[in-house]
Structure formats: C-alpha cells, structure tokens
Design a protein around this motif. Structure first.
Motif, PDB file in Angstrom:
ATOM      1  N   VAL A 120      -4.169  -0.518  -5.664  1.00  0.00           N
ATOM      2  CA  VAL A 120      -3.795  -1.675  -4.926  1.00  0.00           C
ATOM      3  C   VAL A 120      -4.708  -2.593  -4.856  1.00  0.00           C
ATOM      4  CG1 VAL A 120      -2.819  -2.405  -2.715  1.00  0.00           C
ATOM      5  CG2 VAL A 120      -2.974   0.307  -3.139  1.00  0.00           C
ATOM      6  N   GLN A 147       0.953   3.983  -2.884  1.00  0.00           N
ATOM      7  CA  GLN A 147       0.538   5.611  -2.702  1.00  0.00           C
ATOM      8  C   GLN A 147       1.703   6.327  -3.109  1.00  0.00           C
ATOM      9  OE1 GLN A 147       0.055   6.036   1.540  1.00  0.00           O
ATOM     10  NE2 GLN A 147      -1.325   7.869   1.147  1.00  0.00           N
ATOM     11  N   ARG A 187       0.642  -1.195  -0.172  1.00  0.00           N
ATOM     12  CA  ARG A 187      -0.143   0.050  -0.085  1.00  0.00           C
ATOM     13  C   ARG A 187       1.049   1.219   0.048  1.00  0.00           C
ATOM     14  NH1 ARG A 187      -3.392  -2.377   4.035  1.00  0.00           N
ATOM     15  NH2 ARG A 187      -5.074  -3.384   3.078  1.00  0.00           N
TER      16      ARG A 187
END
Lengths: 252, 208
Positions: free
Chosen positions: A198, A192, A188
């Motif tokens: 994701v 990001q 994740r």
C-alpha cells in the motif's frame, strides 16, 4: 492579478473527478456550464468518444461558452477525434486522471516507471467503481457461476486473479477532497485481501486548479482549435493538435 | 459429420469436458487428425468472428479457448503421428512496463487454435528479450501487446531492436490504444485490431 476577465468556460468531466471538480470550481464565476460523464465509459473508449462529442456539441449551443475544458486525459485515446465547431477544446497533457490528481505528468511517469504494478485508488475511483478487492472478487464470481457454470467460473476467476497478481501495489491519491481516512482504509483493506503493498501519494491540485482557471501554458496543457483535434504523441508531450482530415469530418 | 459438429459446438460454448470426450471419440473412430483439427479451428474462427462483432465478450472467448486447448492436448500426439505440425512460429509478449496480459493471452490462444506454434514470453518483456527469443526459436513473427498509452513507445523500441539485430522476423502489434496508423509510424509489419484479426493478419504476413 488578471486584468482581463477570464473567458467563459464549459466543463466536461469524468465522474471520477466530480468531487474534486466541485471543490475546486466552487465560486468560479467564469464557469458557464458543467457536464459529468459516467465513469464506466472508461472501459469503452469509442463510446466515451461519442458521448464526449455529443456533450461538446450540446455545450457549443450555449452562446456564452467560449472554451470547453475537458477533465480527461488521453483515456485510451478516447479524446482523439474530438472537435469543436466554434469553441477551442482544452485538456491537460495527461494519459489519464491520475496526472490530474498527482498534478504533474512527469511525476506520474516516474512513479509508473518505478512501480509498474500500481493500481490507483482515489475518492472518485472508490465512489464510482468496484475497485479490485473482496467485493469485486465475490460479485464477479457469482456472475460467472451463473453464466458459465462452476468449472468455467473457477477458471475465469483464476485468470482474473493472475492478472491481479501482476499488480503488486495499491496507491491511494487524493487532493484533500473527500474522506481520506475512509479512502485509505478501503485501499488498505483491498491491498491486504490481494496481498499488495500500500502506498499513499499526496495529490497536488495546481494542475487542476490552473486548468479550471484558464492558466493554460503550452507545457502542461493543449488547446485544440476548431478544425483540429487531439492526437497522441508517444513522448513527454503526451498529445498534440492535429488537423482533422476531411473524411473524418464528414463521416457519420 | 455429427461428431465433429458436436465437437465444434462444445468448443464454441466452452464445454471443456464435452470437448475432451468428443475429441477422444473422434480419435478412437480413427477420423483423420487434420479433419478433427479443422473442426477445432472452425470453432475458434467462429468465436473470433462473434467477438469482433461484439456478440460475445472476453470470458466467452477465454472459456472457448480453454476447451480448445484441452482438445488440442489430446489431438497433438495424433497430429504428430500424422506428420501434421505447425508451420509457423510466433513469439508473443506484453511490452516492457506493461503488465496486462488478458488480450495478449487471447491472441496467443487464438494463434494456437489457428495452428501456429506460440512462444509466450509473458508480460513486461524488454526489446532485447523479444529479439533473443525470436532468434533462439527461429520465429516468423514477434507479436507485441500494450494496454496503456504510456507503454506504447516500448513497441517502437522493440521494432527498432529487431531491425538493428539483423533478424528478418516480422513484427505485429495490438492492444486497446494501438492503431494501424501507429503500426505504420513505427514500421511494424502488421496490426491486429482484435484477437480474430490478429490471426488473419498473422496468416497473411507469413504467407506473403
């Protein structure tokens, strides 16, 4: 269940699958030998092929080994040319390790067709490689800066990023082995940073389990006998056995 | 000629600003445009050779190609005035389903360096798009790249699509998992084992 005892196998695996291998091979009495190959050979198929052949040659010297099981896919065709003098070689019909994690080559193919911009994360990939993300970006930039100066380093990073912009999805997959929470959190975080989507795909261990337990059907596995090697097919079979040409037997 | 030797060296080392200044000097000194171009091509030939021999790696090639590109931007109008223009056109792209473009970009830059006109279609290019671009531009060669064993079949589809379109455009393939054997199997006109070889193959295909 099995009336005959299972044949004794030697296993050669990529470090990316080491955790899964340790988990699913634990307690298997027919495993006579095991070798792990370094993950970074992934980027150098010719070197990977040479190292794999050397490992096969070593394993064939162990008299009890009857089959050599490879925890590799085609891996950019690195397994082409591999051969045993005495032992048959066995591999899953797979392009790469993601099939072994997803448990099904067709599942992998349909996911890739649906999301071509997928970069895969797994416990083994996270442990052995600096996956795309902040850490990789920064260490890469430092290296370029030192070697090529600021102007070129900026440019090379821009190219590196443009390649990453072609990807748009970080997909985490595991077989219930390793720390899923940590793996997912890492995936994740990377996604990001890269502005990717994701996804998490539940792995399916039956393919790996059957590979290790000598449950080798023609549809999912390929056995190449002495005198043969693996060869890519560009269809759903992924690979086929081919006779080794005399000149490749003698070269080097 | 020291100035041109320095220009070749600057491109080889990826010193873009030096290359820019030197090519400007060469133009100001009214050196023949074709000779200046030759010194740039010599740099990329050397880069290609050393890349093939594993003496240098992708980043070195990329920065050299960038220096080459910067120099070419200055030289191009001079070449046009001198009536020197690329003789051959190439359409290039990464095949459908494959998003990897570093290798493809390298080949594109090397081809430009070898004085081909290059129409770059990017990544994930469908067979139809290759054919359309080749037709629209009157390309001599379609160059296809694939990094993945999973996307290699799209090369065959593209070669088939070119053949059924009736175009006489030649086809070349390359990329990590691609081999001469695969090129023969799918009926591609040529195979480039690496960026430098791709240029040699392209040159020999168009002059055949």
């Amino acid at each position: 269940m099995n009336e005959k005892p299972l044949p004794k196998i030697g296993i050669i695996a990529c470090a990316v699958l080491e955790m899964e291998l340790n988990h699913f091979s634990s307690g298997l009495e027919h495993v006579a030998s095991l070798e792990i190959m370094k993950q970074d050979l992934h980027n150098q198929p010719e070197l990977l092929r040479a190292e794999l052949q050397a490992a096969i040659d070593r394993m064939e010297k162990l008299a009890e080994v009857e089959y050599i099981v490879l925890l590799f896919g085609l891996c950019s065709r690195a397994i082409e040319g591999l051969h045993g003098e005495r032992c048959p070689l066995v591999a899953a019909r797979a392009h790469d390790c993601i099939t072994l994690l997803l448990g099904d080559k067709n599942r992998y193919a349909s996911y890739a067709a649906r999301f071509p911009g997928t970069y895969w994360y797994s416990p083994g990939w996270i442990a052995t490689n600096t996956q795309p993300g902040k850490v990789r970006y920064e260490s890469c930039y430092e290296e370029y800066l030192e070697k090529y100066g600021e102007d070129n380093a900026d440019y090379l990073m821009e190219l590196e990023q443009s390649w990453m912009h072609e990807y748009n999805r970080a997909t985490y997959v595991d077989l219930g082995v390793g720390d899923r929470e940590a793996g997912l959190a890492y995936t994740r975080e990377c996604a990001q940073y890269l502005n990717w989507d994701v996804d998490c795909q539940e792995g399916e261990p039956s393919l790996l389990r059957d590979l290790l337990n000598c449950n080798w059907d023609e549809e999912r596995f390929l056995i190449v006998r002495p005198g043969e090697t693996f060869h890519i097919t560009t269809d759903a079979r992924v690979m086929e056995a081919r006779k080794i040409k005399p000149e490749t037997e003698t070269c080097r | 000629m020291e100035l041109l030797n320095n220009l070749t060296e600057a491109v080889k080392k990826g010193k873009r600003k030096d290359a820019e200044a030197l090519v400007k000097q060469a133009v100001e000194q009214k050196l023949e445009a074709g000779t200046i171009l030759d010194s740039l091509i010599a740099a990329m030939d050397d880069i290609g050779r050393r890349f093939k021999a594993n003496e240098i790696f992708v980043p070195e090639v990329l920065i050299a190609a960038r220096a080459m590109k910067t120099a070419m931007e200055i030289l191009e109008p001079v070449l046009v005035d001198a009536g020197i223009k690329p003789e051959y056109k190439v359409v290039i792209g990464t095949v459908r389903g494959d998003l990897h473009d570093i290798g493809k970009n390298l080949v594109a830059m090397m081809l430009k360096g070898a004085n081909f006109e290059v129409i770059d279609l990017g990544t994930d290019v469908t067979p139809e798009k290759f054919v359309e671009a080749a037709r629209d531009n009157g390309a001599n060669i379609i160059c296809m790249s694939a990094l993945l064993t999973t996307t290699m079949p799209a090369m065959k589809e593209t070669v088939d699509c070119v053949k059924s379109s009736g175009l006489k455009t030649l086809t070349m393939i390359g990329g990590a998992p691609v081999t001469q054997e695969y090129a023969d199997e799918i009926g591609a006109s040529g195979y480039g084992a690496d960026a430098a070889t791709a240029v040699e193959v392209a040159r020999s295909l168009v002059s055949a």
